[in-house]
Each structure stands twice: as structure tokens, then as C-alpha cells.
Motif scaffolding. Structure first.
Motif, mmCIF file in Angstrom:
data_model
loop_
_atom_site.group_PDB
_atom_site.id
_atom_site.type_symbol
_atom_site.label_atom_id
_atom_site.label_comp_id
_atom_site.label_asym_id
_atom_site.label_seq_id
_atom_site.Cartn_x
_atom_site.Cartn_y
_atom_site.Cartn_z
ATOM 1 N N LEU A 298 0.542 6.760 -6.547
ATOM 2 C CA LEU A 298 -0.581 7.686 -6.809
ATOM 3 C C LEU A 298 -0.204 8.984 -6.622
ATOM 4 N N SER A 299 0.866 9.499 -5.788
ATOM 5 C CA SER A 299 1.223 10.763 -5.504
ATOM 6 C C SER A 299 2.167 11.309 -6.541
ATOM 7 N N LEU A 300 2.868 10.316 -7.291
ATOM 8 C CA LEU A 300 3.848 10.726 -8.418
ATOM 9 C C LEU A 300 3.385 12.017 -8.873
ATOM 10 N N ALA A 301 2.233 12.202 -9.518
ATOM 11 C CA ALA A 301 1.797 13.281 -10.329
ATOM 12 C C ALA A 301 2.087 14.440 -9.436
ATOM 13 N N PHE A 302 1.547 14.422 -8.100
ATOM 14 C CA PHE A 302 2.027 15.700 -7.265
ATOM 15 C C PHE A 302 3.339 16.089 -7.028
ATOM 16 N N TYR A 303 4.198 14.835 -6.839
ATOM 17 C CA TYR A 303 5.548 15.351 -6.826
ATOM 18 C C TYR A 303 6.070 15.852 -7.920
ATOM 19 N N GLU B 229 0.778 -1.141 0.025
ATOM 20 C CA GLU B 229 0.013 -0.010 -0.149
ATOM 21 C C GLU B 229 0.953 1.274 -0.090
ATOM 22 N N GLU B 230 1.920 1.306 0.864
ATOM 23 C CA GLU B 230 2.866 2.302 0.622
ATOM 24 C C GLU B 230 3.391 2.528 -0.768
ATOM 25 N N THR B 231 3.916 1.461 -1.583
ATOM 26 C CA THR B 231 4.183 1.645 -2.866
ATOM 27 C C THR B 231 3.212 2.328 -3.741
ATOM 28 N N ARG B 232 1.783 1.812 -3.648
ATOM 29 C CA ARG B 232 0.889 2.120 -4.313
ATOM 30 C C ARG B 232 0.313 3.594 -3.949
#
Length: 177
Positions: free
Chosen positions: A153-158, A146-149
């Protein structure tokens, strides 16, 4: 949400620590006189340079870390927010990242003053990833998955905010990868 156990995974520059969300009063000797931004910087400092594991072994620090992380989550749970909806749907796991903030050219003195208030070398940005419902909070494989997921999912934010993070921040490697 108040009736269920919620696990907060705090991911700093070098440390990952799990705490159980608390809804108690936010008074603690280590946090006295610190506003919300100072508390984020303090928690970021504690989760940097391999300090986290040692600090959570001390109940006093563990309590302070739990309070700060819980406050970060609680401050974002507002009516009709995505995070509130996730918790209403039974979410019991949430990932928070605390990453070094980039200090713009010409602003170093201002940011250094802010960091110095908590005896830190950097200032930090907190990002709450989406909350999720897990069947077994004791299953380390499920937590890691779940951490990896959540990170993916937050990659776009970063990526959209890459200029806000220090070049030395661990997120730079995630963005490039």
C-alpha cells in the motif's frame, strides 16, 4: 486507542523489531537532549547494520526504542487524520519504516553534522504505513501478511519519493521490484 494494545512493527534497513505502543512520558536517559528529528535518526541508526535484535534484548534500549516509535505514531495522530480514523476504528497494528535519506550533492557536510549528533552514519526518513486491525497480535503469519500488505500500500509513496531515499537504501530494491 489508549485502552488497547497496539503493536508497532519497526522496519529499518536491516532489522525488524516489534514493540508495544506506550503512552507514558517520553523521558529516558538515552534520549535526553534529542529533538524529534534526532530521535528518528537514532532509531534509524539502531535499526541499521543488524543492531536492532541485540539492542532490544537490553531493556534500557527497548524502552528507548518503544518511546521513539510511540512518539512517531502519536505525532501523526491529529484530529481528522487518516491515522486517527484508523485507530478510532480499532486498529492495533502499525508499520513504521526507517530508511536512509539521500544527501543531495553539496549538502553532505550539513547532513553529516545532523547524523553526527546521534553518532550515526546516515540520516533517516520515517514513514508510517496505514494502521490495521488484527485479530491475533501473536500470530506471526498474520503479522507478516499485514506487513507485506502495508508495504504494498505504501509503494506509491516510496516511488513518488524515491529521490529522497539513499541509493543504498533497501527501499530502492522494493521500488524496482
Amino acid at each position: 486507542m489508549a485502552d488497547q494494545k497496539t503493536l508497532i512493527r519497526i522496519m529499518g534497513e536491516s532489522d525488524i523489531v516489534d514493540v508495544t505502543m506506550t503512552h507514558k512520558a517520553a523521558s529516558h536517559a538515552l534520549l535526553m537532549g534529542l529533538d524529534a528529528a534526532d530521535r528518528v535518526n537514532l532509531l534509524g541508526h539502531w535499526m541499521d547494520q543488524d543492531r536492532g535484535a541485540e539492542l532490544v534484548a537490553d531493556q534500557n534500549y527497548l524502552d528507548a526504542i518503544t518511546i521513539i516509535a510511540s512518539e512517531i505514531i502519536a505525532s501523526k495522530i491529529t484530529a481528522n487524520s487518516a491515522l486517527a480514523s484508523q485507530f478510532e476504528a480499532g486498529a492495533n497494528f502499525v508499520l513504521i519504516t526507517l530508511l536512509r535519506e539521500k544527501w543531495p550533492v553539496g549538502s553532505k557536510a550539513k547532513f553529516k553534522t545532523i547524523a553526527d549528533r546521534v553518532k550515526a552514519d546516515h540520516t533517516y526518513l520515517a514513514h508510517i504505513c496505514a494502521a490495521a486491525k488484527l485479530d491475533d497480535l501473536d500470530d506471526e503469519d498474520s503479522l507478516k501478511q499485514e506487513e507485506t500488505r502495508q508495504l504494498s500500500l505504501s509503494l506509491a509513496f516510496y516511488k513518488a519519493n524515491r529521490r529522497r531515499f539513499a541509493n543504498s537504501s533497501a527501499v530502492q530494491g522494493l521500488i524496482k521490484g
